[in-house]
Design a protein around this motif. Structure first.
Motif, mmCIF file in Angstrom:
data_model
loop_
_atom_site.group_PDB
_atom_site.id
_atom_site.type_symbol
_atom_site.label_atom_id
_atom_site.label_comp_id
_atom_site.label_asym_id
_atom_site.label_seq_id
_atom_site.Cartn_x
_atom_site.Cartn_y
_atom_site.Cartn_z
ATOM 1 N N LEU A 218 1.538 4.725 10.273
ATOM 2 C CA LEU A 218 2.398 4.039 9.963
ATOM 3 C C LEU A 218 1.775 4.171 8.389
ATOM 4 O O LEU A 218 3.087 3.633 7.388
ATOM 5 C CB LEU A 218 3.077 2.719 10.739
ATOM 6 N N GLN A 219 1.128 3.002 7.848
ATOM 7 C CA GLN A 219 0.610 3.015 6.520
ATOM 8 C C GLN A 219 0.960 4.601 5.611
ATOM 9 O O GLN A 219 0.803 4.688 4.454
ATOM 10 C CB GLN A 219 -1.026 2.557 6.400
ATOM 11 N N THR A 220 -0.248 5.096 6.834
ATOM 12 C CA THR A 220 -0.097 7.358 6.093
ATOM 13 C C THR A 220 1.607 7.030 5.218
ATOM 14 O O THR A 220 1.926 7.505 4.564
ATOM 15 C CB THR A 220 -0.209 8.191 6.570
ATOM 16 N N GLN A 221 2.291 6.866 6.844
ATOM 17 C CA GLN A 221 3.916 7.181 6.444
ATOM 18 C C GLN A 221 4.288 6.448 5.172
ATOM 19 O O GLN A 221 5.140 6.864 3.959
ATOM 20 C CB GLN A 221 4.614 7.330 7.430
ATOM 21 N N ALA A 222 3.895 4.986 5.157
ATOM 22 C CA ALA A 222 4.780 4.176 4.007
ATOM 23 C C ALA A 222 4.402 4.828 2.570
ATOM 24 O O ALA A 222 5.268 4.497 1.740
ATOM 25 C CB ALA A 222 4.317 3.037 4.314
ATOM 26 N N PHE A 223 2.587 5.358 2.576
ATOM 27 C CA PHE A 223 1.976 5.669 1.290
ATOM 28 C C PHE A 223 2.931 7.154 0.700
ATOM 29 O O PHE A 223 3.172 7.217 -0.431
ATOM 30 C CB PHE A 223 0.959 5.761 1.571
ATOM 31 N N SER A 224 3.117 7.390 1.811
ATOM 32 C CA SER A 224 4.001 9.203 1.189
ATOM 33 C C SER A 224 5.691 8.569 1.196
ATOM 34 O O SER A 224 5.914 9.890 0.069
ATOM 35 C CB SER A 224 3.871 9.675 2.269
ATOM 36 N N ALA A 225 5.839 7.707 1.765
ATOM 37 C CA ALA A 225 7.694 7.301 1.052
ATOM 38 C C ALA A 225 7.392 6.734 -0.138
ATOM 39 O O ALA A 225 8.664 7.032 -0.784
ATOM 40 C CB ALA A 225 7.593 6.024 2.110
#
Length: 86
Positions: A16-23
């Motif tokens: 989830l943190q990786t997805q947020a960072f990518s977003a």
């Protein structure tokens, strides 16, 4: 021989943190939301976690209503300036 570990919810939190960072780079709405959190003196990791939670909420809404993701709809209520920002 490999050793597998069960990190339980930590694997999901990392994803989830990786997805947020990518977003942050892919979505102007996500960037505004994150920047708003940081402007409120929320540290880096908690701000990313809040963004990730918001993304999950958006995904849930899309699945519940069977609609495709739309950037303008997803972040429309965060695009308006806060009435307390002056």
């Amino acid at each position: 021989m490999s050793i597998e570990t069960d990190r339980g919810p930590w694997d999901r939190l990392d994803a989830l943190q990786t997805q947020a960072f990518s977003a942050l780079n892919a979505s102007s709405g996500a960037r505004r939301y994150y920047d708003k959190q940081r402007a409120r003196d929320v540290d880096y990791n908690p701000a990313l976690r809040q963004l990730g939670n918001r993304l999950v909420g958006i995904l849930h809404g899309c699945l519940k209503t069977r609609t495709l993701y739309d950037e303008a709809t997803a972040w429309s209520h965060h695009a308006q300036p806060s009435p307390h920002a002056a």
